[in-house]
Motif scaffolding. Structure first.
Motif, PDB file in Angstrom:
ATOM      1  N   LEU A  88       7.674  -2.967  42.611  1.00 23.62           N
ATOM      2  CA  LEU A  88       7.458  -1.412  42.097  1.00 23.62           C
ATOM      3  C   LEU A  88       7.623  -1.454  40.598  1.00 23.62           C
ATOM      4  O   LEU A  88       8.494  -2.188  40.021  1.00 23.62           O
ATOM      5  N   GLU A  89       7.025  -0.343  39.832  1.00 24.08           N
ATOM      6  CA  GLU A  89       7.167  -0.501  38.386  1.00 24.08           C
ATOM      7  C   GLU A  89       8.487  -0.422  37.866  1.00 24.08           C
ATOM      8  O   GLU A  89       8.872  -0.984  36.921  1.00 24.08           O
ATOM      9  N   ASN A  90       9.501   0.317  38.749  1.00 27.24           N
ATOM     10  CA  ASN A  90      10.766   0.833  38.344  1.00 27.24           C
ATOM     11  C   ASN A  90      11.837  -0.053  38.889  1.00 27.24           C
ATOM     12  O   ASN A  90      12.936   0.272  38.436  1.00 27.24           O
ATOM     13  N   ALA A  91      11.242  -1.043  39.654  1.00 29.66           N
ATOM     14  CA  ALA A  91      12.431  -2.063  40.537  1.00 29.66           C
ATOM     15  C   ALA A  91      12.983  -2.748  39.199  1.00 29.66           C
ATOM     16  O   ALA A  91      12.404  -3.276  38.432  1.00 29.66           O
ATOM     17  N   ASP A  92      14.097  -3.202  39.557  1.00 33.43           N
ATOM     18  CA  ASP A  92      15.089  -4.119  38.938  1.00 33.43           C
ATOM     19  C   ASP A  92      14.980  -5.398  39.630  1.00 33.43           C
ATOM     20  O   ASP A  92      15.633  -5.662  40.530  1.00 33.43           O
ATOM     21  N   VAL A  93      14.003  -6.152  39.080  1.00 30.67           N
ATOM     22  CA  VAL A  93      13.540  -7.397  39.491  1.00 30.67           C
ATOM     23  C   VAL A  93      14.555  -8.459  38.794  1.00 30.67           C
ATOM     24  O   VAL A  93      14.613  -8.608  37.598  1.00 30.67           O
ATOM     25  N   ALA A  94      15.164  -9.317  39.583  1.00 28.83           N
ATOM     26  CA  ALA A  94      16.170 -10.182  39.361  1.00 28.83           C
ATOM     27  C   ALA A  94      15.319 -11.578  38.617  1.00 28.83           C
ATOM     28  O   ALA A  94      15.599 -12.338  37.819  1.00 28.83           O
ATOM     29  N   GLN A  95      14.524 -11.858  39.428  1.00 33.66           N
ATOM     30  CA  GLN A  95      13.613 -13.105  39.035  1.00 33.66           C
ATOM     31  C   GLN A  95      12.182 -12.871  39.608  1.00 33.66           C
ATOM     32  O   GLN A  95      11.755 -12.406  40.628  1.00 33.66           O
ATOM     33  N   LEU A  96      11.284 -13.629  38.774  1.00 32.97           N
ATOM     34  CA  LEU A  96      10.036 -14.028  38.921  1.00 32.97           C
ATOM     35  C   LEU A  96       9.729 -15.400  38.774  1.00 32.97           C
ATOM     36  O   LEU A  96      10.034 -16.112  38.025  1.00 32.97           O
TER      37      LEU A  96
END
Length: 672
Positions: A140-148
């Motif tokens: 999601l655009e507002n997701a707090d993504v830790a890693q890609l």
């Protein structure tokens, strides 16, 4: 064809919405969907190019296959999507048609998916079932993504070296793969494709094609380009890559024509005086048919630019990814081939001062506008700036076909250095004076008489240095001058050059405009992911490379080609075969006990040390990235060479180089 079906197929993209709990029957009310089995196909269906997915967004993805039957008629297949690989609970079960007008390819967009989720998909016609693909939606655009985690790749020439890179990529756990172009090469049997190739890749032939004077054949018709994509995608390793990871792709030049711009080809000096619109449109259509990209093609539009492939992606709050098109809108090379009679001096080995003068004149003639000297074109440049200005993610990634890093060469200094080394080899006692001798020789060469096309000098500055070492002027004139004169190159080499003006070095004004925008707008953590040049490079991109104190603005990471012959190999071929450049051979390579030693890396480093922080000009390979809020970690994976005509066994990676970009700093560190 009724209006409903025309709307469905007019842009060649069918769409369905994922719905939980389907019982294996169609959820479509299309006229074509009354049959829930094979759609009335006459016989078994094959999927010779496998399956693919691409352009992952939080709620959608593009699915792809090519389905063929026993004749040339349309083929009906069901698109099935599930959360589990056993497909017991279908989320999509949609009947679509693989139409001959689109080479029996299917491009199907599934919407209504959950963000950041793995899905499995396949295509079914009766008992004919495609391989199973796995894809993954974006968070999601507002997701707090830790890693890609992702890879970026380019330049996979079928006709040289090997494709073991794809086996290596399959061992990775990636969110997606970025493909930066040169997915296919439009030529067969070209000189640069004459090297060794794995036996798994048989020679290609084109159904139509145009034969050049040098014997190479280039794709010309839609049938030619389709043949290339069908052939490339027949390789099981490339099929497996597409089946495992969603791919976000753009094209570079070879999907149409080497060093192309708009609908112009550049094989011969006067080629680009003529538009090749049908060829350009055919190349674009074949790319569109075979790439799982969420773009549209308008065949009713008669222009060469009837497709737009630049687009943006967002991965939570961690990263924005901009994919640009640097061929369809670019202006002619700043110095046209016709002006100098060759691609040397126009696209390659271009005098820096001349290019700057011509660029400035073109801009002045256009009232200061960048259009005549642009890679992106006005509309796409404005889009690029708007996207970055509005970005709120920690990182901004740029899928960029050609390198932003300056690659310059000072012929006077380089030749002076070679002459100094040669002089010391003849008179070892002069070894402590090498720096002073090189500086003096550079001064003498710069002040020489060049009217005859070759430098003529009595070496006054050198005589002064050698005089301090006890060597009289008479000895310089009678013994040392003839020794040096015999090694002098043509005067044309004694200039400052840009090695490749087909990349951003050839469009310096627009590059400066973009970097000024990034600097003045306060955009941070911008990193370009680049291919094209068949070498590994990394370093900061400067606001103005010609300033007294250039400032770093962003970072460019450049991957080597998957299989294409290396940047080094091209320059080695030039100094081996062109008498004009043979004197420069030590700047490219030396031989020790029959072993070729690459000196090209050091030559580039000598004249670009402030920004080329990592250089490997002789490599095939790929790049993998691990991205967190704190840093971007990139690994350059260099591949082993062919092994007796076979791709090297896994592990095929010969070496790995880790480069780190720390958030907030437009620079590259070797190591963690």
């Amino acid at each position: 064809m009724d209006r409903r079906k025309f709307l469905k197929w007019g842009s060649f993209l069918t769409i369905s919405t994922a719905a939980a709990g389907l019982a294996g029957c169609s959820n479509s009310d299309d006229d074509d969907d009354s049959d829930t089995g094979d759609g009335g196909n006459a016989g078994p269906i094959q999927y010779p190019q496998g399956v693919a997915s691409g352009d992952p967004r939080p709620d959608s993805v593009i699915l792809w296959t090519r389905a063929i039957g026993e004749d040339a008629t349309a083929v009906s297949v069901r698109v099935q999507v599930a959360s589990e690989e056993n497909f017991t609970q279908l989320l999509v079960d949609e009947l679509v048609s693989a139409e001959p007008d689109w080479d029996h390819t299917v491009r199907h967009k599934v919407i209504g998916l959950d963000a950041g989720t793995d899905y499995y998909y396949r295509f079914v016609s009766g008992d004919s079932i495609s391989p199973v693909g796995r894809t993954r939606t974006a968070p999601l655009e507002n997701a707090d993504v830790a890693q890609l985690k992702f890879a970026f790749i380019s330049c996979q020439d079928w006709s040289v070296n090997h494709w073991a890179a794809f086996d290596e990529l399959l061992t990775q756990d990636l969110d997606f793969v970025v493909h930066l172009g040169d997915y296919v090469y439009e030529t067969v049997s070209a000189d640069f494709q004459s090297g060794a190739v794995e036996s798994a890749h048989a020679p290609l032939t084109l159904p139509d094609g145009t034969v050049r004077d040098d014997g190479a054949t280039y794709a010309t018709t839609l049938a030619d380009y389709r043949t290339l994509y069908r052939s490339y995608r027949s390789d099981p390793r490339l099929q497996a890559l597409h089946a495992r990871f969603p791919v976000i792709g753009i094209w570079d030049d070879h999907e149409f024509s080497d060093d192309c711009w708009q609908d112009r080809q550049t094989y011969e000096t006067t080629d680009d005086e003529t538009r090749h619109t049908p060829r350009r449109r055919s190349a674009s259509q074949a790319w569109f048919e075979f790439m799982p990209a969420d773009v549209s093609l308008d065949l009713e539009n008669p222009s060469f630019d009837n497709i737009q492939i630049y687009r943006a992606f967002r991965f939570g709050t961690l990263a924005t990814l901009l994919m640009t098109d640097e061929r369809l809108y670019r202006a002619d090379h700043i110095i046209p081939e016709q002006q100098v009679g060759s691609d040397i001096g126009s696209r390659y080995f271009v005098p820096k001062s001349l290019l700057s003068q011509v660029e400035a004149q073109k801009m002045a003639n256009a009232g200061g506008q960048l259009g005549p000297v642009s890679i992106l074109g006005d509309t796409q440049r404005g889009w690029w700036k708007t996207q970055l200005r509005s970005s709120t993610t920690t990182w901004n990634l740029w899928g960029n076909e050609v390198s932003l890093l300056r690659m310059q060469f000072n012929g006077t200094l380089a030749v002076a250095g070679l002459l100094a080394q040669g002089l010391v080899a003849a008179i070892p006692a002069l070894a402590p004076l090498v720096p002073e001798i090189a500086k003096a020789l550079a001064q003498d060469l710069a002040n020489a008489d060049h009217s005859s096309g070759k430098p003529v000098t009595d070496y006054p500055a050198l005589s002064a240095v050698l005089g301090q070492a006890g060597i009289p002027a008479a000895v310089v004139a009678s013994q040392i001058k003839p020794l040096l004169d015999a090694q002098l190159p043509p005067s044309l080499l004694l200039d400052e050059y840009l090695l490749n003006a087909d990349q951003w070095d050839g469009y310096n004004a627009e590059r400066k405009d973009l970097m000024a925008f990034v600097r003045d707008t306060g955009i941070r953590n911008l990193v370009a992911l680049t291919g094209d040049i068949h070498a590994f490079f990394a370093g900061p991109v400067m606001d103005d490379y010609d300033a007294n104190h250039p400032q770093p603005i962003m970072v460019d990471l450049v991957t080597a080609g998957i299989s294409s012959n290396s940047f080094f190999s091209y320059f080695k071929s030039v100094v081996d075969n062109d008498p004009t450049f043979q004197v420069a051979k030590p700047l490219i390579y030396t031989e020790e006990n029959g072993v070729v030693v690459n000196t090209f890396n050091d030559t580039l480093r000598q004249f670009n040390a402030d920004w080329l922080r990592y250089i490997d000009t002789d490599a095939q390979g790929f790049a993998t990235v691990t991205l967190t809020a704190a840093k971007l970690s990139c690994v350059f994976n260099k591949l082993k060479p062919l092994d007796g005509g076979q791709a090297p066994a896994t592990p095929a990676v010969a070496s790995q180089t880790l480069l780190t970009v720390t958030a907030g700093t437009p620079g590259v560190t070797l190591g963690a």
